[in-house]
Motif scaffolding. Structure first.
Motif, PDB file in Angstrom:
ATOM      1  N   LEU A  17      64.561 -38.032 -71.984  1.00 43.24           N
ATOM      2  CA  LEU A  17      65.521 -38.524 -71.210  1.00 43.24           C
ATOM      3  C   LEU A  17      67.062 -38.730 -71.915  1.00 43.24           C
ATOM      4  O   LEU A  17      68.088 -38.636 -71.156  1.00 43.24           O
ATOM      5  N   ALA A  18      67.222 -38.637 -73.361  1.00 45.48           N
ATOM      6  CA  ALA A  18      68.394 -38.650 -73.818  1.00 45.48           C
ATOM      7  C   ALA A  18      68.844 -37.222 -73.578  1.00 45.48           C
ATOM      8  O   ALA A  18      70.305 -37.135 -73.637  1.00 45.48           O
ATOM      9  N   VAL A  79      77.120 -44.295 -73.553  1.00 45.87           N
ATOM     10  CA  VAL A  79      77.065 -44.763 -72.564  1.00 45.87           C
ATOM     11  C   VAL A  79      76.093 -44.240 -71.494  1.00 45.87           C
ATOM     12  O   VAL A  79      75.105 -44.583 -70.957  1.00 45.87           O
ATOM     13  N   ALA A  80      76.309 -42.872 -71.321  1.00 45.16           N
ATOM     14  CA  ALA A  80      75.539 -41.887 -70.463  1.00 45.16           C
ATOM     15  C   ALA A  80      74.122 -41.807 -70.932  1.00 45.16           C
ATOM     16  O   ALA A  80      73.085 -41.903 -70.164  1.00 45.16           O
ATOM     17  N   VAL A  81      73.873 -41.734 -72.334  1.00 40.32           N
ATOM     18  CA  VAL A  81      72.532 -41.312 -72.953  1.00 40.32           C
ATOM     19  C   VAL A  81      71.890 -42.940 -72.683  1.00 40.32           C
ATOM     20  O   VAL A  81      70.624 -42.677 -72.290  1.00 40.32           O
ATOM     21  N   ALA A  86      67.648 -46.073 -70.668  1.00 41.24           N
ATOM     22  CA  ALA A  86      67.264 -47.333 -70.228  1.00 41.24           C
ATOM     23  C   ALA A  86      66.607 -47.379 -68.632  1.00 41.24           C
ATOM     24  O   ALA A  86      65.582 -47.995 -68.573  1.00 41.24           O
ATOM     25  N   VAL A  87      67.279 -46.879 -67.806  1.00 37.67           N
ATOM     26  CA  VAL A  87      66.627 -46.684 -66.531  1.00 37.67           C
ATOM     27  C   VAL A  87      65.374 -45.902 -66.402  1.00 37.67           C
ATOM     28  O   VAL A  87      64.299 -46.237 -65.705  1.00 37.67           O
ATOM     29  N   VAL A  92      59.508 -45.131 -65.971  1.00 35.84           N
ATOM     30  CA  VAL A  92      58.316 -44.588 -66.483  1.00 35.84           C
ATOM     31  C   VAL A  92      57.396 -45.516 -67.146  1.00 35.84           C
ATOM     32  O   VAL A  92      55.921 -45.391 -66.667  1.00 35.84           O
ATOM     33  N   LEU A  93      57.611 -46.627 -67.450  1.00 30.01           N
ATOM     34  CA  LEU A  93      56.698 -47.615 -68.079  1.00 30.01           C
ATOM     35  C   LEU A  93      56.249 -48.316 -66.886  1.00 30.01           C
ATOM     36  O   LEU A  93      55.145 -48.895 -67.009  1.00 30.01           O
ATOM     37  N   PHE A  94      56.817 -48.772 -65.601  1.00 33.78           N
ATOM     38  CA  PHE A  94      56.528 -49.584 -64.826  1.00 33.78           C
ATOM     39  C   PHE A  94      55.978 -49.080 -63.668  1.00 33.78           C
ATOM     40  O   PHE A  94      55.815 -49.806 -62.657  1.00 33.78           O
TER      41      PHE A  94
END
Length: 124
Positions: A17-18, A79-81, A86-87, A92-94
């Motif tokens: 994601l990064a 900020v972009a990374v 985060a989103v 992915v987790l929930f």
């Protein structure tokens, strides 16, 4: 057959994601057809379609003197990374559907890279 997300998928997900966030940063800076800020006023530029956004105002995104998103800004890159990680990790987790889709994409990409390496090795 549906792919189930394994533990290693969750460990690798922030790094993938990064990389996507870094690509988003580069794409936003290089391929913007129009400036995102026209007036220099944060409140007026807020209402432009596909331009200056609420997240830009909150995170104090940096723009050059012509109103284009700055590629050479570390703040913009962070900020972009951070937003993509985060989103993305939230979903992915929930969400098991998103996690399984992410795992399937990651497995397909790794299989493609392995097949490419084997093909290249066989055709030296």
């Amino acid at each position: 057959m549906e792919t189930q997300a394994a533990f290693w998928h969750y460990l690798v997900a922030p790094f993938v994601l990064a990389a996507i966030g870094a690509l988003w940063h580069v794409a936003r800076a290089l391929w913007a057809p129009y400036p995102e800020r026209f007036t220099g006023s944060k409140f007026t530029d807020w209402h432009l379609p596909l331009g200056y956004q609420l997240t830009d105002w909150i995170h104090e995104t940096e723009f050059d003197e012509d109103g284009y998103y700055r590629l050479d800004s570390w703040r913009n890159l962070k900020v972009a990374v951070a937003l993509v990680v985060a989103v993305g990790m939230f979903f992915v987790l929930f969400s098991s559907g998103v996690a399984n889709f992410f795992a399937a994409c990651m497995n397909a990409t790794l299989q493609w890279l392995f097949d490419l390496a084997v093909f290249r090795w066989q055709n030296l």
